[in-house]
Design an enzyme around this catalytic site. Structure first.
Site, PDB file in Angstrom:
ATOM      1  N   GLY A   1       0.945  -1.317  -0.084  1.00  0.00           N
ATOM      2  CA  GLY A   1      -0.012  -0.032  -0.035  1.00  0.00           C
ATOM      3  C   GLY A   1       0.741   1.323   0.046  1.00  0.00           C
ATOM      4  O   GLY A   1       0.203   2.357   0.380  1.00  0.00           O
ATOM      5  N   SER A   2       2.101   1.182  -0.640  1.00  0.00           N
ATOM      6  CA  SER A   2       2.698   2.582  -0.535  1.00  0.00           C
ATOM      7  C   SER A   2       2.181   3.600  -1.687  1.00  0.00           C
ATOM      8  O   SER A   2       2.147   4.927  -1.237  1.00  0.00           O
ATOM      9  CB  SER A   2       4.159   2.310  -0.770  1.00  0.00           C
ATOM     10  OG  SER A   2       4.312   2.034  -2.356  1.00  0.00           O
ATOM     11  N   ASN A   3       1.602   3.114  -2.535  1.00  0.00           N
ATOM     12  CA  ASN A   3       0.856   3.914  -3.474  1.00  0.00           C
ATOM     13  C   ASN A   3      -0.376   4.461  -2.749  1.00  0.00           C
ATOM     14  O   ASN A   3      -0.670   5.707  -3.206  1.00  0.00           O
ATOM     15  CB  ASN A   3       0.458   3.243  -4.724  1.00  0.00           C
ATOM     16  CG  ASN A   3       1.608   3.272  -5.634  1.00  0.00           C
ATOM     17  OD1 ASN A   3       1.924   4.339  -6.470  1.00  0.00           O
ATOM     18  ND2 ASN A   3       2.193   2.152  -6.198  1.00  0.00           N
TER      19      ASN A   3
ATOM     20  N   MET B   1      -4.012  -7.061  -7.003  1.00  0.00           N
ATOM     21  CA  MET B   1      -3.479  -8.332  -7.745  1.00  0.00           C
ATOM     22  C   MET B   1      -4.565  -9.401  -8.234  1.00  0.00           C
ATOM     23  O   MET B   1      -4.708 -10.570  -7.798  1.00  0.00           O
ATOM     24  CB  MET B   1      -2.490  -9.025  -7.105  1.00  0.00           C
ATOM     25  CG  MET B   1      -1.101  -7.991  -6.539  1.00  0.00           C
ATOM     26  SD  MET B   1      -0.485  -7.409  -8.251  1.00  0.00           S
ATOM     27  CE  MET B   1       1.027  -6.859  -7.719  1.00  0.00           C
ATOM     28  N   ARG B   2      -5.781  -8.566  -9.064  1.00  0.00           N
ATOM     29  CA  ARG B   2      -6.679  -9.591  -9.430  1.00  0.00           C
ATOM     30  C   ARG B   2      -7.081  -8.913 -10.628  1.00  0.00           C
ATOM     31  O   ARG B   2      -7.347  -7.649 -10.826  1.00  0.00           O
ATOM     32  CB  ARG B   2      -7.604  -9.458  -8.157  1.00  0.00           C
ATOM     33  CG  ARG B   2      -8.682 -10.395  -8.158  1.00  0.00           C
ATOM     34  CD  ARG B   2      -9.658 -10.319  -6.864  1.00  0.00           C
ATOM     35  NE  ARG B   2     -11.214 -10.964  -7.532  1.00  0.00           N
ATOM     36  CZ  ARG B   2     -11.259 -12.103  -7.400  1.00  0.00           C
ATOM     37  NH1 ARG B   2     -10.426 -12.927  -6.996  1.00  0.00           N
ATOM     38  NH2 ARG B   2     -12.480 -12.757  -7.795  1.00  0.00           N
ATOM     39  N   LEU B   3      -7.806  -9.835 -11.396  1.00  0.00           N
ATOM     40  CA  LEU B   3      -8.293  -9.059 -12.474  1.00  0.00           C
ATOM     41  C   LEU B   3      -9.726  -8.800 -12.391  1.00  0.00           C
ATOM     42  O   LEU B   3     -10.513  -9.100 -11.606  1.00  0.00           O
ATOM     43  CB  LEU B   3      -8.587 -10.512 -13.781  1.00  0.00           C
ATOM     44  CG  LEU B   3      -8.561 -10.028 -15.016  1.00  0.00           C
ATOM     45  CD1 LEU B   3      -7.252  -9.165 -15.563  1.00  0.00           C
ATOM     46  CD2 LEU B   3      -8.837 -11.223 -15.965  1.00  0.00           C
TER      47      LEU B   3
ATOM     48  N   HIS C   1       0.955   0.484 -13.295  1.00  0.00           N
ATOM     49  CA  HIS C   1       1.744  -0.625 -13.421  1.00  0.00           C
ATOM     50  C   HIS C   1       3.239  -0.526 -13.445  1.00  0.00           C
ATOM     51  O   HIS C   1       3.760   0.604 -14.034  1.00  0.00           O
ATOM     52  CB  HIS C   1       1.352  -1.274 -14.732  1.00  0.00           C
ATOM     53  CG  HIS C   1       2.090  -2.607 -15.160  1.00  0.00           C
ATOM     54  ND1 HIS C   1       1.691  -3.656 -14.535  1.00  0.00           N
ATOM     55  CD2 HIS C   1       2.818  -2.867 -16.048  1.00  0.00           C
ATOM     56  CE1 HIS C   1       2.191  -4.733 -15.158  1.00  0.00           C
ATOM     57  NE2 HIS C   1       3.245  -4.104 -16.087  1.00  0.00           N
TER      58      HIS C   1
ATOM     59  N   ASN D   1      -5.295   2.238 -13.538  1.00  0.00           N
ATOM     60  CA  ASN D   1      -4.466   1.378 -12.974  1.00  0.00           C
ATOM     61  C   ASN D   1      -2.917   2.009 -13.108  1.00  0.00           C
ATOM     62  O   ASN D   1      -2.483   2.659 -13.756  1.00  0.00           O
ATOM     63  CB  ASN D   1      -4.395  -0.097 -13.730  1.00  0.00           C
ATOM     64  CG  ASN D   1      -3.372  -1.015 -13.152  1.00  0.00           C
ATOM     65  OD1 ASN D   1      -3.402  -1.146 -11.714  1.00  0.00           O
ATOM     66  ND2 ASN D   1      -2.807  -1.787 -13.966  1.00  0.00           N
TER      67      ASN D   1
HETATM   68  C1  GAR Z   1       3.324  -1.441  -7.339  1.00  0.00           C
HETATM   69  O1  GAR Z   1       4.790  -1.277  -7.929  1.00  0.00           O
HETATM   70  C2  GAR Z   1       2.179  -1.321  -8.552  1.00  0.00           C
HETATM   71  O2  GAR Z   1       2.620  -0.739  -9.633  1.00  0.00           O
HETATM   72  C3  GAR Z   1       2.265  -3.059  -8.656  1.00  0.00           C
HETATM   73  O3  GAR Z   1       2.499  -3.419  -7.361  1.00  0.00           O
HETATM   74  C4  GAR Z   1       2.911  -2.646  -6.552  1.00  0.00           C
HETATM   75  C5  GAR Z   1       2.094  -2.318  -5.476  1.00  0.00           C
HETATM   76  O4  GAR Z   1       2.879  -1.453  -4.507  1.00  0.00           O
HETATM   77  N1  GAR Z   1       1.154  -3.302  -9.565  1.00  0.00           N
HETATM   78  C6  GAR Z   1       0.874  -4.365 -10.267  1.00  0.00           C
HETATM   79  O5  GAR Z   1       2.172  -5.002 -10.485  1.00  0.00           O
HETATM   80  C7  GAR Z   1      -0.048  -4.567 -11.158  1.00  0.00           C
HETATM   81  N2  GAR Z   1       0.066  -5.375 -12.215  1.00  0.00           N
HETATM   82  P1  GAR Z   1       2.304  -0.555  -3.157  1.00  0.00           P
HETATM   83  O6  GAR Z   1       1.172  -2.016  -2.807  1.00  0.00           O
HETATM   84  O7  GAR Z   1       3.546  -0.414  -2.465  1.00  0.00           O
HETATM   85  O8  GAR Z   1       1.453   0.348  -3.689  1.00  0.00           O
END
Ligand code: GAR
Length: 205
Positions: A13-15, A91-93, A110, A108
């Protein structure tokens, strides 16, 4: 009234946290109003608790089908009057129930320069292919895997000494800024999804 955004996340969840810091202050157009998480012990839930952001856990195993799960998410989004959805390490479609309800309002992020390295383990794929530049992409969500119209990208250099972890960390720093900017663009109407793909409007248009 601020533009109410929900984040869907499965991991650290850093984003999510970066978006809350960037957006959840009074002068911003958009506001992270809700977190939905599909993994009961995910780190993102601890962050939501700390930041005081309402959060809901929905576990796919509790639902009879993928569609029933997405319908439950849709109901939570509607009940909370959510206008846009950000997938952030979700991480789910996402199925058609959600992509149709939030067409042009679901983003999203990526960790690669799409269309290179879609899907899982994007950073690992970039390391294995020995690319010299990688980065991250914000895009509208459609029914494919990381295939929707691109909104913005940021690049990072890939060093010979990089591991999956070091590169992922460098990309994440870029993600945090890029995602907030994209949401601000969506909230202000500067960025939208048109018939031909992403459209960028000047403020006076
Ligand atoms: C992030 O790097 C995001 O881009 C990636 O998961 C990480 C989540 O980090 N997403 C994917 O790979 C989706 N295909 P976070 O939980 O620290 O935000």
């Amino acid at each position: 009234m601020t533009f109410r955004v929900a984040v869907l996340a499965s991991g650290s969840g850093s984003n999510f946290e970066a978006l809350c810091h960037a957006l959840n202050s009074p002068h911003q157009l958009a506001h992270i109003a809700l977190l939905i998480c599909n993994v009961p012990n995910a780190g993102v839930l601890v962050r939501a608790e700390k930041l005081g952001v309402p959060h809901v856990v929905l576990t796919p195993g509790d639902f009879a089908s993928r569609m029933a799960f997405d319908e439950a998410i849709l109901k939570v989004l509607q009940d909370n009057k959510i206008e846009a959805v950000c997938l952030a390490g979700y991480m789910r479609l996402v199925g058609p129930v959600l992509t149709r309800a939030f067409r042009g309002k679901m983003l999203n992020i990526h960790p690669a320069l799409l269309p290179s390295f879609p899907g899982l383990h994007a950073v690992r794929q970039a390391i294995e292919k020995r690319v010299k530049i990688s980065g991250c992409t914000v895009h509208f969500v459609d029914e494919g895997i990381d295939t929707g119209p691109i909104i913005s990208q940021a690049s990072v250099e890939v060093f010979d000494t990089d591991t999956e972890e070091t590169l992922a960390a460098r990309i994440l720093q870029k993600e945090h800024k890029l995602y907030a900017q994209a949401i601000e663009g969506l909230a202000s109407g500067r960025i939208c999804l048109g018939a031909q793909g992403t459209e960028f409007k000047e403020p006076h248009e």
